[in-house]
Scaffold this active site. Structure first.
Site, mmCIF file in Angstrom:
data_model
loop_
_atom_site.group_PDB
_atom_site.id
_atom_site.type_symbol
_atom_site.label_atom_id
_atom_site.label_comp_id
_atom_site.label_asym_id
_atom_site.label_seq_id
_atom_site.Cartn_x
_atom_site.Cartn_y
_atom_site.Cartn_z
ATOM 1 N N ASP A 194 -17.420 -23.851 -16.926
ATOM 2 C CA ASP A 194 -17.120 -23.544 -15.538
ATOM 3 C C ASP A 194 -18.445 -23.519 -14.790
ATOM 4 O OD1 ASP A 194 -16.516 -22.553 -13.080
ATOM 5 O OD2 ASP A 194 -15.270 -20.893 -13.795
ATOM 6 N N LYS B 217 -17.666 -24.917 -4.906
ATOM 7 C CA LYS B 217 -18.814 -24.438 -4.118
ATOM 8 C C LYS B 217 -19.715 -25.561 -3.591
ATOM 9 C CE LYS B 217 -18.098 -19.816 -5.589
ATOM 10 N NZ LYS B 217 -17.750 -19.182 -6.826
ATOM 11 N N TYR C 200 -15.903 -14.938 -14.589
ATOM 12 C CA TYR C 200 -14.895 -15.134 -13.544
ATOM 13 C C TYR C 200 -14.619 -16.620 -13.402
ATOM 14 C CZ TYR C 200 -12.510 -15.047 -9.007
ATOM 15 O OH TYR C 200 -11.595 -15.196 -7.992
HETATM 16 C C1 LIG Z 1 -16.248 -18.970 -7.307
HETATM 17 C C2 LIG Z 1 -15.906 -19.276 -8.708
HETATM 18 C C3 LIG Z 1 -14.642 -19.746 -9.088
HETATM 19 C C4 LIG Z 1 -13.485 -19.807 -8.126
HETATM 20 O O1 LIG Z 1 -13.701 -20.707 -7.084
HETATM 21 P P1 LIG Z 1 -12.836 -20.517 -5.733
HETATM 22 O O2 LIG Z 1 -13.212 -21.710 -4.927
HETATM 23 O O3 LIG Z 1 -13.268 -19.217 -5.152
HETATM 24 O O4 LIG Z 1 -11.401 -20.512 -6.119
HETATM 25 C C5 LIG Z 1 -14.438 -20.126 -10.382
HETATM 26 N N1 LIG Z 1 -15.423 -20.045 -11.292
HETATM 27 C C6 LIG Z 1 -16.651 -19.590 -10.977
HETATM 28 C C7 LIG Z 1 -17.718 -19.549 -12.016
HETATM 29 C C8 LIG Z 1 -16.928 -19.163 -9.674
HETATM 30 O O5 LIG Z 1 -18.119 -18.663 -9.382
#
Ligand SMILES: *Cc1c(COP(=O)(O)O)cnc(C)c1O
Length: 429
Positions: free
Chosen positions: A239, A267, A144
Site C-alpha cells: 500500500d 494521494k 491504515y
Molecule cells: C490515505 C491512505 C489510504 C486511503 O486513501 P483514501 O484516498 O483516503 O481513501 C489508504 N492507504 C494508505 C497507506 C493511506 O495513507
C-alpha cells in the site's frame, strides 16, 4: 488568534455534517479547539476564513507534494475543464498517466484507476482473493489502508487518533478473515502462515508505515514478507498510497528493492484531486473485468481532471534534483528539531523517512504500534495548539505524519524550527 468565522462555520457545519466534517481527523477531536476553516492555499501556506496564515505540514494529507495551487497543475486543470469534466468513456489522459506510473514503478505492469486509496486497497484484496482462491489477509496493527470493512481492524490514522479498535457496522464474519500482526515482526507473520497454510490470500503492508506516525521498516522486514508470501503462494500487496512518488519517484519498493505482486496508489498521483489506483503483474491484473471475471467499476474513474492533475504533478516530480530538495528541506527540519530538544528534558522521539516526519511524545523507538501508542497525546495536543497559534499547521494528531512539500522554503523550515523550539520549551516549564 481570531477564529470567529471558523467557530461560526464549525457550529453550522455540525448541524449538517456529522462532527462538522467529511473525514474525522479534520474535526481536531484529538487536540481540541476549533479547526480553522480554510479559504485558500498558495505554495506552502494556507489561509483560513478569518485571514490567519499558516505554514502547512498537512498538505491535504500527502497529495500536495508540490504545495498548494501549483501554477502548472492549476493551469492544466483550467484548460482540461473547459473541454468537459467526465465522459464515462476512455480518454488518452488515462493511458498517459498509466504509462508514467508503469515506467516509474515497473512492478505495475498494468494499472486501474479508481477514485480513492480506499477503493484501490479494497479491490486489490478482492483481486488477490480471486487470484489465489483464498480468503484470509494479513495486515499490521497501526497500518491504515482506507476504510473498507475488512481493513479497519486495528487500523492506524483516524482510528488510532480516536483510539478506536475497529468500527461498528463491520460484521464479525468479515473481520474474521483479517489476521493482524505487529509491524516489523517477521516471526509473527511466519506464525500466521504456519497456522493457516494455504488460507492466506495476501499480506497488505505500508512499506514505510505512516498512519501510526512514521514507523520505518526494519532492514529485513519487507524482504521477509516477500519470501513468506512467495513460499506460500500468497500475494504481497504494497500500500503505497502515501509512499508512492513521495519517498522516491519509484516509491518505497525502489528504495528497498522488494517487488510486490500488487501496488496501491492514491494521494500524489491525483495531484490534489480524488484518485486511487492499483496495479501489478499482468497475469493478475488481467483477471479484472472486462478482460477477466473480477468486477470493479467507477462512474468517475480516470476522469480527465484527476488524470491531468496527476500527470502534471509527476512531470515535475520526475525532474532531476526534486527528491534531493525534499530530502534537504526535511533533514533541516529534523536536525532543527533534534537540536531544539537536545537541551530539553522531554521524552520525545523524532521519526523521519524522506519527507515524512513525526515527533512522538514518547522516547521509545518507533518500531510498531505498541511502541508508539503509549505516546503522551495530551502533551501532543498542547504542542499542536502552541504551533497553531504561531502560524504552523501541524497534523492535528500524534499518529499522523507531517508532510514537507517542494514549496517549503528554507525560511519556512527555519520559522518552523524556531516555533517548535519555543513550543517545546513552554511544554517543559
Ligand atoms: C490515505 C491512505 C489510504 C486511503 O486513501 P483514501 O484516498 O483516503 O481513501 C489508504 N492507504 C494508505 C497507506 C493511506 O495513507
Amino acid at each position: 488568534m481570531n477564529l470567529e468565522r471558523s467557530q461560526k462555520l464549525f457550529e453550522e457545519a455540525q448541524k449538517y455534517l456529522p462532527g462538522g466534517v467529511d473525514s474525522p481527523v479534520r474535526a481536531f477531536k484529538a487536540v481540541g479547539g476549533t479547526p480553522p476553516f480554510i479559504a485558500r492555499g498558495q505554495g506552502s501556506r494556507i489561509y483560513d476564513e478569518d485571514g490567519n496564515e499558516f505554514i502547512d505540514y498537512v498538505c491535504s494529507w500527502g497529495p500536495l507534494i508540490l504545495g498548494h495551487a501549483h501554477p502548472e497543475v492549476v493551469g492544466a486543470l483550467k484548460q482540461v475543464a473547459e473541454r468537459g469534466t467526465s465522459f464515462g468513456a476512455p480518454t488518452e489522459l488515462e493511458v498517459t498517466l498509466a504509462k508514467m506510473i508503469s515506467s516509474a514503478i515497473p512492478s505495475m505492469e498494468m494499472v486501474r484507476f479508481v477514485n480513492s486509496g480506499t477503493e484501490a486497497t479494497m479491490t486489490a484484496l478482492r483481486l488477490a482473493r480471486a487470484f489465489t482462491g483464498r480468503d484470509k489477509v494479513v495486515k499490521f496493527a497501526g497500518g491504515y489502508h482506507g476504510h473498507a470493512d475488512g481493513l479497519l481492524v486495528k487500523g492506524g490514522s483516524g482510528l488510532a487518533t480516536l483510539s478506536l479498535p475497529g468500527s461498528p457496522g463491520v460484521p464479525p464474519s468479515y473481520a474474521q478473515n483479517t489476521l493482524v500482526a505487529p509491524y516489523n515482526h517477521t516471526e509473527a507473520v511466519a506464525g500466521l502462515f504456519e497456522r493457516y497454510p494455504e488460507e492466506i490470500a495476501a499480506v497488505i503492508v505500508e512499506p514505510v508505515a505512516a498512519n501510526m506516525g512514521v514507523v520505518p521498516p526494519q532492514p529485513d522486514f519487507l524482504p521477509s514478507l516477500r519470501k513468506l508470501t512467495s513460499e506460500s503462494g500468497a500475494l504481497l500487496i504494497f500500500d503505497e498510497v502515501i509512499t508512492g512518488f513521495r519517498v522516491a519517484y519509484g516509491g518505497a519498493q525502489a528504495i528497498y528493492d522488494v517487488t510486490p505482486d500488487l501496488t496501491c496508489l492514491g494521494k500524489i498521483i491525483g495531484g490534489g484531486l480524488p484518485v486511487g489506483a492499483y496495479g501489478g503483474r499482468r497475469e493478475i491484473m488481467e483477471m479484472m473485468a472486462p478482460s477477466g471475471p473480477v468486477y470493479q467499476a467507477g462512474t468517475l474513474s480516470g476522469n480527465p481532471l484527476a488524470m491531468t492533475a496527476g500527470i502534471e504533478t509527476l512531470k515535475i516530480l520526475r525532474q532531476p534534483g526534486v527528491y534531493k530538495k525534499l530530502e534537504r528541506a526535511t533533514s533541516h527540519l529534523e536536525e532543527g528539531i533534534r537540536e531544539a530538544i537536545s537541551s530539553l528534558n522531554l521524552k520525545l522521539n523524532v521519526s523521519r523517512f524522506a519527507s515524512l516526519l513525526t515527533i512522538f511524545f514518547t522516547d521509545r523507538p518507533a518500531l510498531d504500534y505498541d511502541s508508539v501508542s503509549g505516546a503522551d497525546t495530551a502533551l501532543f495536543g498542547r504542542f499542536f495548539q502552541l504551533l497553531l497559534s504561531e502560524g504552523i499547521y501541524w497534523p492535528p494528531s500524534q499518529f499522523e505524519a507531517a508532510f514537507v512539500s517542494l514549496a517549503h522554503s528554507d525560511e519556512d523550515i527555519q520559522r518552523t524550527v524556531e516555533a517548535i523550539g519555543r513550543a517545546l520549551k513552554q511544554l517543559q516549564s
